[in-house]
Design a protein around this motif. Sequence first.
Motif, PDB file in Angstrom:
ATOM      1  N   TYR A   1       0.826  -1.205   0.000  1.00 61.04           N
ATOM      2  CA  TYR A   1       0.000   0.000   0.000  1.00 61.04           C
ATOM      3  C   TYR A   1       0.862   1.256   0.000  1.00 61.04           C
ATOM      4  CZ  TYR A   1      -2.756   3.799   1.920  1.00 61.04           C
ATOM      5  OH  TYR A   1      -3.319   5.023   2.135  1.00 61.04           O
TER       6      TYR A   1
ATOM      7  N   GLU B   1       2.305   1.896  -3.369  1.00 61.75           N
ATOM      8  CA  GLU B   1       1.299   2.398  -4.300  1.00 61.75           C
ATOM      9  C   GLU B   1       0.958   3.851  -3.980  1.00 61.75           C
ATOM     10  OE1 GLU B   1      -0.983   0.065  -6.581  1.00 61.75           O
ATOM     11  OE2 GLU B   1       1.104  -0.573  -6.631  1.00 61.75           O
ATOM     12  N   LEU B   2       0.842   4.131  -2.703  1.00 63.84           N
ATOM     13  CA  LEU B   2       0.482   5.489  -2.300  1.00 63.84           C
ATOM     14  C   LEU B   2       1.539   6.482  -2.761  1.00 63.84           C
ATOM     15  CD1 LEU B   2      -1.702   7.028  -0.700  1.00 63.84           C
ATOM     16  CD2 LEU B   2      -0.162   6.963   1.254  1.00 63.84           C
TER      17      LEU B   2
ATOM     18  N   VAL C   1       1.169   6.934  -6.541  1.00 62.42           N
ATOM     19  CA  VAL C   1       0.008   7.682  -7.001  1.00 62.42           C
ATOM     20  C   VAL C   1       0.100   9.165  -6.618  1.00 62.42           C
ATOM     21  CG1 VAL C   1      -1.753   7.596  -5.177  1.00 62.42           C
ATOM     22  CG2 VAL C   1      -2.423   7.214  -7.511  1.00 62.42           C
ATOM     23  N   ILE C   2       0.599   9.438  -5.414  1.00 62.95           N
ATOM     24  CA  ILE C   2       0.701  10.843  -5.017  1.00 62.95           C
ATOM     25  C   ILE C   2       1.744  11.572  -5.853  1.00 62.95           C
ATOM     26  CG2 ILE C   2       1.230  12.467  -3.170  1.00 62.95           C
ATOM     27  CD1 ILE C   2      -0.022  10.711  -1.196  1.00 62.95           C
TER      28      ILE C   2
ATOM     29  N   HIS D   1       2.588  10.922  -8.898  1.00 61.21           N
ATOM     30  CA  HIS D   1       1.968  11.127 -10.204  1.00 61.21           C
ATOM     31  C   HIS D   1       1.017  12.316 -10.134  1.00 61.21           C
ATOM     32  CE1 HIS D   1      -0.533   9.347 -13.764  1.00 61.21           C
ATOM     33  NE2 HIS D   1       0.246  10.312 -14.144  1.00 61.21           N
ATOM     34  N   LEU D   2       0.201  12.331  -9.089  1.00 59.87           N
ATOM     35  CA  LEU D   2      -0.765  13.402  -8.905  1.00 59.87           C
ATOM     36  C   LEU D   2      -0.078  14.755  -8.845  1.00 59.87           C
ATOM     37  CD1 LEU D   2      -3.836  13.515  -8.480  1.00 59.87           C
ATOM     38  CD2 LEU D   2      -3.376  13.801  -6.067  1.00 59.87           C
TER      39      LEU D   2
END
Lengths: 402, 370
Positions: free
Chosen positions: A178, A181-182, A185-186, A188-189
Motif C-alpha cells: 500500500y 502504491e500510495l 500515485v501521489i 503522479h498526482l
Amino acid sequence: MEDCLAKKMEITVSEAEKRTGRNAMNIQETYTAYLIETRAVESQSEGQCGPVESLWRRYSEFELLRNYLSVTYPHIVVPPLPEKRADFVWHKLSADNMDPDFVERRRIGLENFLLRVASHPVLCQDKIFYAFLMQEGGWKELVNETGFQLKADSRLKALNATFRVKNPDKRFTELKHYSDELQSVISHLLRVRARVADRLYGVYKVHGNYGRVFSEWSAIEKEMGDGLQSAGHHMDVYAASIDDILEEEEHYADQLKEYLFYAEALRAVCRKHELMQYDLEMAAQDLTSKKQQCEELATGTVRTFSLKGMTSKLFGQETAEQREAKIKVLEEQIQEGEEQLKSKNLEGRDFVKSAWADIERFKEQKNHDLKEALISYAVMQISMCKKGIQVWTNAKECFSKM
Amino acid sequence: QDLSLPNGTPVDTSSPASSSSLLNRLQLDDDLDVETRDLFVTVDDPKKHVCTMETYITYRVTTKTTRAEFDLPEYSVRRRYQDFDWLRNKLEESQPTHLIPPLPEKFVVKGVVDRFSEEFVETRRKALDKFLKRITDHPVLSFNEHFSIFLTAKDLNAYKKQGMALLSKMGESVKYVTGGYKLRSRPLEFAAIGDYLDTFSLKLGTIDRIAQRIIKEQLEYLVELREYGPVYSTWGGLEVELSEPLEGVSACIGNCCTALEELSEDMTEDFLPVLREYILYAESMKNVLKKRDQVQAEYEAKLEAVALKKEDRPKVPTDVEKCQDRVECFNADLKADMERWQNNKRQDFRQLLMGMADKNIQYYEKVCVT
C-alpha cells in the motif's frame, strides 16, 4: 488520551533568516535559520502563559532530530520533514532554496513537523526532542551521545538490503505494498497538478492581452470607447488573479507532499518488521543447525554431509576429549541461542503490537487530514470559479454599456 | 438607379442639401420599430447535393414581405454559395457607392477544413444569414433589383445568363471606370474613416490572434486535466475510507473538462467568425473608399482641364458636372452607410462580447455546480 506536549506547550516556527557562516570544511556558505518559539500553557488558568522561549535552528538540525527519532522508535511512523529541495515545480515557481516563497512554505512545514511530533503520544515524551525545543547550545552533542548513529548506519544498510523472509506477516506485506502504491500515485498526482497549474496560468495570462488591445481599440472609438476601456481593465484583473489562486493551491500540494513522505515512513516501519522477522528466522535456523551438529557429535552419526565429517573420515576421528569439548561449547551456544530466540520473539511480538497500534493511529490521522485537504481544495476551486464569474459579469456589464 | 425611401418616395440626391436631408431621414429610420419592417429574410436548412460533377451544399432562403414590389407575400428558394457570391458582385457593380456587407470566405483549404462538416456548414449558414439580413436592413440595397431576383427566382441560373447577355449587348458597363487619376486632397472626414479602418482592422486582427491563443492554451489545459482526473480515481482504488471523496474529485474534474470543451467550441464557432467577418468588412470598405477617392480625383482632374482650357464657356461641361454629381453622391452614400455601419457594428460587438462574457460565466457556473 495521553498528555502530549502539544497540549502543554505552544510551539511555533515564527521566523526565517538568511545567515552566512563557515561549515565543517571551513568553506563559507549561506543557509537559512528558523526561529522556534515555545511557550508553556497552563490548561487550568485562562490566559496565563509562561514566558516565550526561543532559539534558532537550521534545516540540517531538523534532519538530525528526525533521523534520531526514526532510529530510536522504529515501530513509529515518524512525521516527515518538508522537502529538502523544491520538487514538482511548475514554471512560475522557483526551484531555488533561497527563494522567499520556498522559505516561507518550508517554515510552515517545519512548524507542522514539530506540532506533529509534539502531539504524538510516544514521540512527545522524548528528551532529545524536548532539548531540541529548549536547549540551543550543545544539543548536537547530546544527540550524538545517545549513540544512535551506529544504529542509524546499520539501519540504513538493512533498509536497502534485499533478503527474503520465509514467513512474512501478511498484514505488513499488504501495508508495504500500500505504501509503495500510495507513493507512486501521489507523486503522479503532484506531477500532473504542476502541469495543470502551468497551463491554467497560461490561459489566465493571455487574457491580459485583451486588456491592452481593448484599451488601444477604445482610443479610436466614440461610443464604444468607454465600455471597451473598462472591460479591458477587468481582463487585466482576471489575468492578475491567477497568481493568488495558484499560491493557495501550493498549500494543497504541500499537504499532499506531507503524505507522500509519510508513505515513506510507513514503508520504513514495514521494512523494519521484515528485518526483524528475517533476523528471527536466521537465528532459529542457526539454532536448529547447532542442535543438529550437537546431536551428530553426541551420537557419532553423520546425518548430513559436512566438511568436518569428511576431514575426520580422511584424517581420522577426533579423540573423545575433543568431542566432549566441542559438545560442551555447542551446548552453551545452544542455550545462548535459545535465550536469544526467546527474547527476539518477544521483541518481535512487542514490535508488532506497538507498531500496529501506531499504524492504526496513523491511518485515522491520514484519513482525517486528507479528507480535510480535499475539502479545502474543492472550496478553493469554487472560490476560483466565483471570482471568474464576478470578473466576466463585470466585463459583460461594461460591454452592455457600449 | 433612383434612390427611394422605404415608403416609396424618390429622392433627388444631386444637390448637397438633399443628401443631408436624406441622412436625417435615414437616421429616423433607425428609430423605427421592428413592426414597421416589411421585409424578413432567413437562411436555414442546409442540404447536401451529390451530382456527377460535384458535391455541394444548398441553403433554403425564406422571404416574408408586404412590399408592393413583390408579387407574393412569401417565397422559399434554394441557393448555394456561388449564388450569394454572384449577388454580392452584382450589388458591388450596381451600387458602387455603398458599403456591401461581406460574405464568409470563399475558399477553404481542403486539407485543413472539412467543407461538409456540421460545424463548418453551420458557421457558413450563420454568416450567409447575416449577410442577407444586413442587405435587408439597408434602405437602398434592399430595393436592389438583383436582390429581389435572388430572393424570388425559381431558376437563378437562367437570370444570371440573361444578365451577362444584357451586359454584352448594352456595351456600356455599369461599373464606374476610373483611370489612374491622382487625388489632390482627401476630405478630412474620409481620411479619418480610412485611418480608423486601418487601426480597426489591426486591432481586430490582434484580438483574433489573442482569442486563438486562448483557445489553444485552453485545449492544452484540457489535455492535462484529462490526465489529472483519473489519477484521483486510481488513488481512490487504493483507499477504503477516502475512496468516495477521491472518486468524487475525479468525477468533478471530468465535468470540468466537458464544460471547458464546450467553452472552447463556442468561442471557435461563434466568436472568431464574427471577428473575421468584420475584418473582411473593413477590407471591402477600404476598397470603396479607394473608389471614392478615384471618383473625386477624376472630377478634380476634369475640372482642372476645363480651367486650363480657359474657354469662355458659360456652362460647365456636362461630363464634369456628372463627375461632381458622382462625387457628391458617393460621399453622401458613404457617410450614411458609415453611420449605419458604426451603429450595427456597435450592436454586433456588444452582443458578441457580451456573448463571450456569458459563455465564460456559464463555464464557471457549470464548474461551480460540479
